[in-house]
Enzyme design. Structure first.
Site, PDB file in Angstrom:
ATOM      1  N   ASP A  93      36.326  32.477  43.111  1.00 45.95           N
ATOM      2  CA  ASP A  93      35.979  33.388  42.024  1.00 45.95           C
ATOM      3  C   ASP A  93      36.513  34.787  42.364  1.00 45.95           C
ATOM      4  OD1 ASP A  93      34.670  34.123  39.671  1.00 45.95           O
ATOM      5  OD2 ASP A  93      32.755  34.519  40.667  1.00 45.95           O
ATOM      6  N   HIS A  94      37.205  35.413  41.450  1.00 42.20           N
ATOM      7  CA  HIS A  94      37.727  36.769  41.621  1.00 42.20           C
ATOM      8  C   HIS A  94      38.559  36.970  42.897  1.00 42.20           C
ATOM      9  CE1 HIS A  94      35.686  38.461  38.144  1.00 42.20           C
ATOM     10  NE2 HIS A  94      34.630  37.764  38.481  1.00 42.20           N
ATOM     11  N   HIS A 232      33.775  35.275  31.784  1.00 40.90           N
ATOM     12  CA  HIS A 232      32.990  35.754  32.935  1.00 40.90           C
ATOM     13  C   HIS A 232      31.762  36.484  32.390  1.00 40.90           C
ATOM     14  CE1 HIS A 232      35.680  35.319  36.542  1.00 40.90           C
ATOM     15  NE2 HIS A 232      36.419  34.849  35.553  1.00 40.90           N
ATOM     16  N   ASN A 275      31.075  31.421  33.140  1.00 41.86           N
ATOM     17  CA  ASN A 275      30.625  31.813  34.483  1.00 41.86           C
ATOM     18  C   ASN A 275      29.209  32.384  34.462  1.00 41.86           C
ATOM     19  OD1 ASN A 275      33.275  31.283  35.131  1.00 41.86           O
ATOM     20  ND2 ASN A 275      33.646  33.238  36.141  1.00 41.86           N
TER      21      ASN A 275
HETATM   22  P1  13P Z   1      27.086  37.099  35.507  1.00 37.14           P
HETATM   23  O1  13P Z   1      26.894  38.301  36.365  1.00 37.14           O
HETATM   24  O2  13P Z   1      26.876  37.438  34.058  1.00 37.14           O
HETATM   25  O3  13P Z   1      26.256  35.943  35.913  1.00 37.14           O
HETATM   26  O4  13P Z   1      28.633  36.649  35.631  1.00 37.14           O
HETATM   27  C1  13P Z   1      29.075  35.896  36.734  1.00 37.14           C
HETATM   28  C2  13P Z   1      30.554  35.811  36.832  1.00 37.14           C
HETATM   29  O5  13P Z   1      31.300  36.208  35.964  1.00 37.14           O
HETATM   30  C3  13P Z   1      31.113  35.217  38.050  1.00 37.14           C
HETATM   31  O6  13P Z   1      32.497  35.328  38.109  1.00 37.14           O
HETATM   32  O1  G3H Z   2      31.466  37.862  39.227  1.00 34.52           O
HETATM   33  C1  G3H Z   2      30.968  37.958  40.343  1.00 34.52           C
HETATM   34  C2  G3H Z   2      30.015  36.951  40.837  1.00 34.52           C
HETATM   35  O2  G3H Z   2      28.752  37.126  40.247  1.00 34.52           O
HETATM   36  C3  G3H Z   2      29.982  36.991  42.336  1.00 34.52           C
HETATM   37  O3  G3H Z   2      29.292  38.104  42.774  1.00 34.52           O
HETATM   38  O4  G3H Z   2      30.784  39.205  44.411  1.00 34.52           O
HETATM   39  O5  G3H Z   2      28.283  39.553  44.464  1.00 34.52           O
HETATM   40  O6  G3H Z   2      29.278  37.355  45.165  1.00 34.52           O
HETATM   41  P1  G3H Z   2      29.420  38.591  44.326  1.00 34.52           P
HETATM   42 ZN    ZN Z   3      33.263  37.109  37.102  1.00 29.56          ZN
END
Ligand code: 13P
Ligand code: G3H
Ligand code: ZN
Length: 330
Positions: A93-94, A232, A275
């Site tokens: 993720d990201h 997201h 997400n």
């Molecule tokens: P939320 O913070 O809305 O749960 O989004 C999570 C997300 O986009 C993870 O990549």
């Molecule tokens: O979009 C981000 C996710 O909620 C992950 O969050 O970077 O705090 O693990 P984090």
């Molecule tokens: Zn995200």
């Protein structure tokens, strides 16, 4: 070099094809620890839903990347043991660099996101293209992003959002070769997605946030017919969880999320992946705060993590059945 296929994981290609045809979205739930993973897998097995397990850079730093990878491998076996083999993708993720994406692919991830959304357009194209070229050699799918989401998390932060410009999407997808595209249509990360003054109140006094920009989504769909879109920042921030947290010593102010009807509508469109992380954090925190407040003598973590895990599982089942429509699709 470990290929995800040897671990029993799948990439997102087939998942998204089915989600597009079936008018639902595949849940992408973040995990950082064993209880979250158990809740995700048991909820998705019980509702027969495909699932994308998401690992952020923050999760890798918190839990150790190797441990998380083995946990995902264990999740495949756990699903079988629970009596039903659901499709499971392991997704970065990201991802914020080529090296992070490559490292994840090399250790068995089946899908990665390269998030160049904050970069100038041409730089976003260049880094995304580089990740796609590497990933596709191993049949790993890649998610790119156009447009910036507001919100602050450990490793993801932007003060202001910028909506996706539909006129850029065809060029971006054809130049990069991405398999899915995250867009910005009014969602944001975290539990404070809207300021109260941006919302209206219904008859019961409940704050109703501004609707998502479905017009942008429709324009993107027209330009990229049949192409998987990702949302997201899609937590709904259930108000009963916020109330429980605050009742038992928490102090969350102005926590507002995306209404479930908006996500239901999005899931029926080209949005194939939704997400959700913050709602899980709220569910666990509410259950732990309540349990500890009511049992001040308890110090065995299993006693308070058990109910937290159960609350998390119920939350995910609800999302799969009533919001994303992914239940019964595995
Ligand atoms: P939320 O913070 O809305 O749960 O989004 C999570 C997300 O986009 C993870 O990549
Ligand atoms: O979009 C981000 C996710 O909620 C992950 O969050 O970077 O705090 O693990 P984090
Ligand atoms: Zn995200």
């Amino acid at each position: 070099m470990i290929n995800y296929k040897a671990l029993g994981l799948v990439n997102t290609r087939e998942m998204f094809k089915k989600a597009m045809e079936g008018g639902y979205a595949v849940p992408a739930y973040n995990f950082n620890n064993m209880e979250q993973l158990q809740a995700i897998i048991s909820a998705c097995v019980e509702t027969k839903s495909p699932v994308i397990l998401q690992v952020s850079k923050g999760a890798r730093n918190y839990a150790n990347k190797t441990l998380l990878r083995y946990m995902a491998e264990g999740a495949v076996q756990y699903s079988k043991e629970l009596g039903y083999q659901i499709p499971i993708a392991l997704h970065l993720d990201h991802g914020d660099s080529f090296e992070l994406c490559k490292d994840s692919i090399d250790m068995g991830f089946s899908s990665v996101m390269i998030d160049g959304s904050h970069l100038p357009y041409e730089e976003n194209v260049a880094i995304t293209r580089k990740v796609v070229e590497y990933a596709h050699q191993f049949d790993v799918t890649v998610e790119g992003e156009l447009g910036v989401l507001a919100g602050i998390e450990d490793e993801v932060s932007a003060e202001k959002s910028t909506y996706t410009r539909p006129e850029e999407v065809e060029d971006f997808v054809s130049k990069t070769g991405v398999d899915s595209l995250a867009i910005s249509i009014g969602t944001s990360h975290g539990a404070n997605k809207f300021k109260p003054e941006m919302c209206t109140r219904n008859e019961e006094g409940i704050l109703i946030p501004p609707p998502l920009r479905f017009d942008i989504l429709e324009e993107v769909e027209k330009r990229l017919p049949g192409f998987p879109i990702v949302l997201h920042g899609s937590s709904s921030v259930p108000q009963h969880l916020v109330k429980t947290i605050n009742k038992y010593g928490g102090n969350l102010k102005d926590a507002i999320g995306i209404p479930e009807e908006q996500l239901r509508k999005a899931a029926k469109s080209a949005v194939c992946k939704i997400n959700i992380d913050s709602d899980g954090r709220l569910a666990m925190t509410a259950a732990i705060r309540k349990y500890l407040a009511e049992h001040p003598d308890v110090f065995d973590p299993r006693k308070y993590l058990g109910p937290a895990r159960e609350a998390l599982k119920e939350l995910y089942k609800h999302k799969n059945i009533n919001v994303l429509g992914s239940a019964g699709k595995a």
